[in-house]
Motif scaffolding. Structure first.
Motif, mmCIF file in Angstrom:
data_model
loop_
_atom_site.group_PDB
_atom_site.id
_atom_site.type_symbol
_atom_site.label_atom_id
_atom_site.label_comp_id
_atom_site.label_asym_id
_atom_site.label_seq_id
_atom_site.Cartn_x
_atom_site.Cartn_y
_atom_site.Cartn_z
ATOM 1 N N ALA A 267 49.897 -22.517 41.562
ATOM 2 C CA ALA A 267 48.578 -22.841 42.113
ATOM 3 C C ALA A 267 47.491 -22.026 41.425
ATOM 4 O O ALA A 267 46.395 -22.538 41.135
ATOM 5 C CB ALA A 267 48.565 -22.581 43.617
ATOM 6 N N THR A 268 47.786 -20.756 41.157
ATOM 7 C CA THR A 268 46.841 -19.884 40.459
ATOM 8 C C THR A 268 46.506 -20.447 39.086
ATOM 9 O O THR A 268 45.329 -20.565 38.704
ATOM 10 C CB THR A 268 47.430 -18.471 40.319
ATOM 11 N N TYR A 269 47.544 -20.808 38.329
ATOM 12 C CA TYR A 269 47.335 -21.344 36.982
ATOM 13 C C TYR A 269 46.556 -22.651 37.020
ATOM 14 O O TYR A 269 45.634 -22.865 36.215
ATOM 15 C CB TYR A 269 48.676 -21.540 36.275
ATOM 16 N N GLN A 270 46.910 -23.532 37.949
ATOM 17 C CA GLN A 270 46.241 -24.822 38.007
ATOM 18 C C GLN A 270 44.761 -24.659 38.303
ATOM 19 O O GLN A 270 43.912 -25.342 37.704
ATOM 20 C CB GLN A 270 46.903 -25.714 39.058
ATOM 21 N N ASN A 271 44.421 -23.759 39.197
ATOM 22 C CA ASN A 271 43.015 -23.525 39.514
ATOM 23 C C ASN A 271 42.256 -22.920 38.340
ATOM 24 O O ASN A 271 41.094 -23.271 38.100
ATOM 25 C CB ASN A 271 42.895 -22.636 40.755
ATOM 26 N N ILE A 272 42.896 -22.028 37.598
ATOM 27 C CA ILE A 272 42.263 -21.462 36.409
ATOM 28 C C ILE A 272 42.015 -22.559 35.379
ATOM 29 O O ILE A 272 40.918 -22.670 34.820
ATOM 30 C CB ILE A 272 43.139 -20.340 35.812
ATOM 31 N N LEU A 273 43.022 -23.387 35.134
ATOM 32 C CA LEU A 273 42.891 -24.474 34.160
ATOM 33 C C LEU A 273 41.847 -25.499 34.600
ATOM 34 O O LEU A 273 41.225 -26.159 33.755
ATOM 35 C CB LEU A 273 44.250 -25.142 33.956
ATOM 36 N N ASP A 274 41.631 -25.604 35.904
ATOM 37 C CA ASP A 274 40.617 -26.512 36.438
ATOM 38 C C ASP A 274 39.222 -25.873 36.476
ATOM 39 O O ASP A 274 38.259 -26.502 36.933
ATOM 40 C CB ASP A 274 40.986 -26.962 37.861
ATOM 41 N N GLY A 275 39.132 -24.618 36.033
ATOM 42 C CA GLY A 275 37.844 -23.935 36.001
ATOM 43 C C GLY A 275 37.468 -23.221 37.275
ATOM 44 O O GLY A 275 36.299 -22.860 37.472
ATOM 45 N N ASN A 276 38.458 -22.976 38.148
ATOM 46 C CA ASN A 276 38.165 -22.371 39.445
ATOM 47 C C ASN A 276 38.911 -21.060 39.695
ATOM 48 O O ASN A 276 39.162 -20.695 40.839
ATOM 49 C CB ASN A 276 38.513 -23.357 40.565
ATOM 50 N N GLY A 277 39.273 -20.345 38.645
ATOM 51 C CA GLY A 277 40.056 -19.121 38.813
ATOM 52 C C GLY A 277 39.226 -17.944 39.283
ATOM 53 O O GLY A 277 37.992 -17.995 39.345
ATOM 54 N N PHE A 278 39.911 -16.861 39.622
ATOM 55 C CA PHE A 278 39.257 -15.633 40.075
ATOM 56 C C PHE A 278 39.106 -14.661 38.904
ATOM 57 O O PHE A 278 40.050 -14.428 38.149
ATOM 58 C CB PHE A 278 40.072 -14.989 41.197
ATOM 59 N N GLY A 279 37.915 -14.092 38.787
ATOM 60 C CA GLY A 279 37.609 -13.210 37.676
ATOM 61 C C GLY A 279 37.363 -11.770 38.089
ATOM 62 O O GLY A 279 37.799 -11.321 39.153
ATOM 63 N N ILE A 280 36.634 -11.057 37.250
ATOM 64 C CA ILE A 280 36.411 -9.617 37.420
ATOM 65 C C ILE A 280 35.728 -9.306 38.748
ATOM 66 O O ILE A 280 36.138 -8.397 39.470
ATOM 67 C CB ILE A 280 35.576 -9.073 36.249
ATOM 68 N N ASN A 281 34.678 -10.033 39.063
ATOM 69 C CA ASN A 281 33.945 -9.745 40.295
ATOM 70 C C ASN A 281 34.804 -9.955 41.536
ATOM 71 O O ASN A 281 34.668 -9.236 42.533
ATOM 72 C CB ASN A 281 32.688 -10.606 40.380
ATOM 73 N N ASP A 282 35.709 -10.920 41.477
ATOM 74 C CA ASP A 282 36.611 -11.164 42.601
ATOM 75 C C ASP A 282 37.595 -10.017 42.782
ATOM 76 O O ASP A 282 37.988 -9.683 43.905
ATOM 77 C CB ASP A 282 37.381 -12.468 42.378
ATOM 78 N N ALA A 283 38.016 -9.417 41.685
ATOM 79 C CA ALA A 283 39.027 -8.353 41.734
ATOM 80 C C ALA A 283 38.434 -6.988 42.067
ATOM 81 O O ALA A 283 39.159 -6.088 42.503
ATOM 82 C CB ALA A 283 39.747 -8.271 40.390
ATOM 83 N N ARG A 284 37.145 -6.832 41.877
ATOM 84 C CA ARG A 284 36.533 -5.499 41.923
ATOM 85 C C ARG A 284 36.729 -4.779 43.256
ATOM 86 O O ARG A 284 37.079 -3.594 43.299
ATOM 87 C CB ARG A 284 35.037 -5.601 41.613
#
Length: 323
Positions: A267-284
């Motif tokens: 699910a994580t990979y699919q969302n990233i490939l769809d342009g909806n992944g979590f980035g730096i600000n989400d992890a901070r």
């Protein structure tokens, strides 16, 4: 179809990434690890190249680009303390990144990654898979819709580890980030995602194999406990031969989420490939929180040592000052 490389292919979590690449219809073209027994790849991508050094990997990336077959993504599953180094390698070789938790151990590296993203035009994504767990998503929806201002939360996560753990990089807090980072960061991210930012952080106990504390979040008071010690498992769990126990109670009600973990990386990979992944600000937020727990514990111990030193030295200093 996207072309992937993977760093840290021998680690436990790497197989979830390899399977996610397969299940999202993409291709793993090469993998790297200093450990050279990689039979698991035969079940997924037997034709993928394999390297035991970063130098070989970089040469492959450059050659692939020259051939007009560039690698699109590099998945990073290496030990925590190597994440920044491998993220930098990927970005400088014109690849987007999917990195396992924690994105980095040192929160100051987050701004360095943002600068690298800006310079290279590439993007770094992280794995925050509990945000895709159906039960957790449902809980967040309920909290957001609730008229209640504040909730009482109890979190327990006990995952037994053998003696090997403390002799590996995972047992070295400088490399893994310690227990709060290495096994707790997904849960702290989940709490922040559901109940908001941290207003108060209190460490009640902190050892190499277990820790506990209290958090006041925007919408919750949280008592948390993490452990690697099998003796902390509830009897009903240990008697059943299980070695892991997860429990979240909200206002005394148990939130059952022990299942449903199998497909979260896909699910994580699919969302990233769809342009909806979590980035730096989400992890901070969770990275800064776990760092604060780790450093707060260190500072507490240093203060105790300084107090002892001050008590011993002060009379001598006064005697010198008084001639």
């Amino acid at each position: 179809m996207k072309r992937f490389a993977l760093i840290g292919a021998a680690g436990f979590v790497a197989e979830r990434h390899i399977r996610a690449i397969k299940e999202t219809g993409n291709e793993l073209v090469c993998a790297m690890d200093t450990f050279d027994v990689m039979g698991r790849m035969d079940s997924y991508f037997p034709e993928a190249e394999f390297f035991t050094s970063e130098k070989e990997l970089v040469q492959f990336l450059q050659l692939a680009k020259e051939k007009g077959e560039p690698v699109d993504y590099i998945s990073i599953c290496s030990p925590n303390y190597l994440h920044f180094k491998h993220i930098e390698l990927a970005l400088k070789n014109a690849c987007d990144v999917i990195c396992e938790k924690p994105l980095v151990v040192d929160s100051t590296d987050l701004d360095k990654i943002k600068q690298l993203e800006a310079a290279t035009g590439k993007k770094v994504y992280t794995v925050l898979q509990l945000r895709y767990h159906p039960t957790i998503v449902q809980l967040r929806d309920q909290i957001q819709k609730s008229d209640k201002d504040f909730f009482e939360v109890d979190l327990q996560y006990i995952t037994s580890r053998g003696k090997w753990y403390f002799k590996s990089w995972k047992g070295d807090a400088n490399k893994s980030g310690g227990i709060a980072t290495n096994i707790g960061i997904h849960f702290f991210d989940m709490l922040n995602w559901i109940f908001g930012a941290v207003k108060e952080n209190r460490i009640e106990s902190y050892e190499s194999d277990k820790a506990s504390g209290f958090l006041k979040l925007e919408k919750a008071k949280v008592n948390w406990f993490l452990s690697l010690d099998s003796s902390d498992l509830p009897d009903v769990v240990s008697n059943a031969g299980k070695r892991t126990f997860r429990s979240i109670k909200v206002d005394g009600k148990e939130i059952e989420f022990s299942g449903g973990f199998t497909d979260l990386h896909t699910a994580t990979y699919q969302n990233i490939l769809d342009g909806n992944g979590f980035g730096i600000n989400d992890a901070r937020m969770s990275i800064e929180l776990t760092e604060e727990i780790r450093m707060g514990n260190t500072e507490k111990r240093e203060v105790c040592l300084k107090i002892k030193e001050w008590v011993v030295l002060r009379p001598q200093t006064k005697q010198t000052e008084n001639g």
